[in-house]
Design an enzyme around this catalytic site. Structure first.
Site, short mmCIF file in Angstrom:
data_model
loop_
_atom_site.label_atom_id
_atom_site.label_comp_id
_atom_site.label_asym_id
_atom_site.label_seq_id
_atom_site.Cartn_x
_atom_site.Cartn_y
_atom_site.Cartn_z
CB CYS A 140 -1.27 -0.09 0.77
SG CYS A 140 0.19 -0.18 3.09
CG HIS A 185 -0.33 3.80 5.23
ND1 HIS A 185 -0.60 2.62 5.23
CD2 HIS A 185 0.48 3.72 6.56
CE1 HIS A 185 -0.35 1.32 5.87
NE2 HIS A 185 0.35 2.07 6.89
#
Length: 578
Positions: free
Chosen positions: A71, A132
């Protein structure tokens, strides 16, 4: 006077008209969604009618690639249009290059994102959902890598994302048991007192000054107390944080209500943009379907695939609400809508992981199609014909130059841009990929390379590295995720070569001995790898051991010192589950 009034009125009218005519953007980014989990890509057991509707009304990209198989680097490449290795989003001998909340790692401030480009050209921008990509650099609250610093006017969501430690039962699992062992003999106050007495002794013997006493006391207490808080309160308490712009609104967050709350925020943003008559760019970055799986109560037990299927269908519902809002506000025809996933399904998660269809491998595997081939669809009624199928190789990095072309913004000239404008491909003006080569990195290593010759109708893919899967699987079940090097991989000499146009499942390697095309293609690819390496510059690596050591002074906290707060949200305006 009358003339001045008329000119002012005309100017205002033209401004409003210009605002209405400028295209809007909505980006949906799923988390760990496999290409085999979506109806329009072949799944007939999980219901995704709203996602499928976007494909039917626009284009389906059947060979769209993520720039990384996990990710954080994948999302960085999506926003910047550049390979993560160019700005140091690498650094470990493994694909798990992720950002933790209390570590000084993340997207370098020198990078430019396409939301920033849009904002600079008059767009109202928002990120709702997972970031993130970093938070603090020097101290808690500096927010040096917050979404607001990378072009998003408004941010609402979980900074770190949703991990296994964010499950409501996580606090009663690993941490307290370790804490019980460590602190069974010495209580926290005894450790802290011992440190403070030692510091006073240094002052008594005139080795330090009072200012240093204070600083060492704070530092020492942090070293003693922070591990205690981490172990007793768990990762959930300190990493599972929801923010609205720079304010913490929930700690730890409630996973079950996250998707409905994000959906409500997205609807509000669209309505406000319509009221203000401003062009907008909205990214809805889901935590679905990353573990921990904990969908809203209205979706639990409704699918045929347990909590995973429930979470996919919850996300599809959210997409439907946003798309219905665009339609209600009269914005559908002039809104560029894009749906994708950050990487493939996490097959090592077993029943909690997704399906990557006919493609081998999954999350963490950069050389495997299952890790990087994404369920990507695009809709823009003004430019893209319904039912369009794009089978040529494209990349998520292409979004940056495509957005730049649509809004009429020049690309940055001080850096290498790896993405290409795919609007001609989406609109039918071009029929071949704008990429001669696409490099598939696992951390800083090139595991595989795609090559699309100008002539013919074939895309080649060379595997320099293959994964040592557990027998009968395409996953590394001996570990949580496949690593980039070491005993879990095989270095292919000679490289494996596939025609992924006619053999997308990569079942029939081209013979290095009997097929004359092999040597020609491999020579071209090896030369391209050399040129790619020459284009790279030395940059600071963002990931290493320090990435896994949380620093107390970087820890965000609401309601100090308890680090506990909850958001009260009224979801009654949403028809949840309908």
């Amino acid at each position: 006077m009358a003339r001045l009034v008329w000119l002012a009125f005309l100017s205002a009218t033209l401004t409003l008209s210009h605002g209405n005519d400028r295209p809007n953007f909505v980006f949906f980014v799923a988390d760990d969604l496999g290409i085999g989990d979506v109806g329009c890509f072949g799944n007939d057991t999980i219901r995704t009618p709203n996602i499928d509707s976007i494909a039917a009304k626009g284009a389906k990209l059947t060979q769209d690639l993520a720039a990384a198989p996990v990710c954080t680097p994948s999302r960085a490449a999506f926003l910047t249009g550049r390979y993560p290795i160019r700005y140091g989003m690498v650094g470990m001998d493994g694909p798990v290059t992720l950002v933790r909340l209390a570590t000084p790692t993340g997207l370098p401030r020198s990078e430019v994102t396409f939301p920033q480009l849009a904002k600079d050209h008059g767009y109202r921008t928002a990120l709702i959902g997972k970031w993130h990509l970093g938070m603090n650099c020097v101290w808690a609250g500096d927010h040096c890598q917050h979404p607001n610093k990378f072009g998003f006017d408004y941010y609402y969501g979980p900074l770190y994302g949703n991990g296994p430690g964010c499950h409501p039962d996580a606090e009663s699992f690993f941490g307290p048991r370790i804490a019980q062992i460590i602190y069974s003999r010495l209580h926290l106050w005894e450790i802290s007192t011992s440190i403070f007495v030692a510091i006073l002794a240094l002052k008594y013997f005139k080795y330090i000054q009072w200012k240093t006493v204070f600083l060492l006391s704070v530092f020492g207490w942090s070293l003693a107390a922070y591990p205690y808080v981490v172990l007793t309160k768990g990762v959930r308490r300190l990493n599972c944080v929801m923010m609205r712009d720079g304010d913490i609104i929930e700690m730890p967050f409630d996973i079950s209500t996250m998707t409905p709350r994000m959906t409500l925020e997205a609807v509000k943003f669209l309505e406000e943009s319509k009221t203000k008559n401003e062009p907008f760019l909205l990214e809805v970055s889901f935590s679905n379907v990353h573990t921990a799986l904990f969908p809203y109560k209205e979706f639990r037990g409704k699918s045929r695939h347990g909590l995973y299927g429930d979470s996919v269908e919850e996300m599809d519902w959210s997409v439907g609400v946003v798309m219905a809002t665009l339609e209600r506000l009269g914005l559908t025809d002039n809104t560029f809508v894009y749906f994708t996933s950050d990487n493939g399904g996490h097959i090592e998660s077993g029943d909690d992981g997704g399906s990557n269809g006919i493609y081998k491998g999954g999350k963490g595997q950069a050389a495997s199609e299952g890790g990087i081939r994404m369920p990507t669809i695009v809709q823009w009624p003004r430019k893209i014909k319904p039912g369009t199928i794009v089978s040529e190789a494209t990349s998520q990095m292409d979004i940056f130059p495509t957005v730049a072309d649509i809004i009429g913004a020049p690309l940055p000239q001080d850096r290498v841009m790896d993405g290409r404008n795919i609007l001609p491909l989406l609109g039918g003006a071009e029929v071949t990929s704008p990429h001669d080569f696409l490099f598939h990195y696992c951390d800083e290593y090139v595991h595989a390379v795609r090559y699309r010759p100008k002539e013919g109708n074939v895309t080649w893919k060379a595997h320099f590295v293959s994964y040592n899967w557990d027998p009968g699987t395409t996953g590394c079940y001996t570990t949580f995720i496949c690593r980039c090097g070491g005993p879990e991989v095989t270095y292919n000499d000679p490289p494996l070569l596939y025609d992924v146009t006619n053999d997308p499942a990569e079942d029939r390697p081209i013979s290095a001995v009997s097929d004359p095309r092999y040597a020609v293609v491999i020579d071209v690819i090896k030369k391209a790898v050399e040129e790619q390496n020459e284009s790279l510059t030395d940059v600071k690596k963002q990931f290493g051991i320090s990435n896994f050591i949380p620093l107390p002074w970087l820890q965000e906290c609401c309601n100090f010192p308890f680090c506990d707060c909850q958001e009260d949200v009224d979801l009654s305006s949403l028809q949840i589950g309908g």
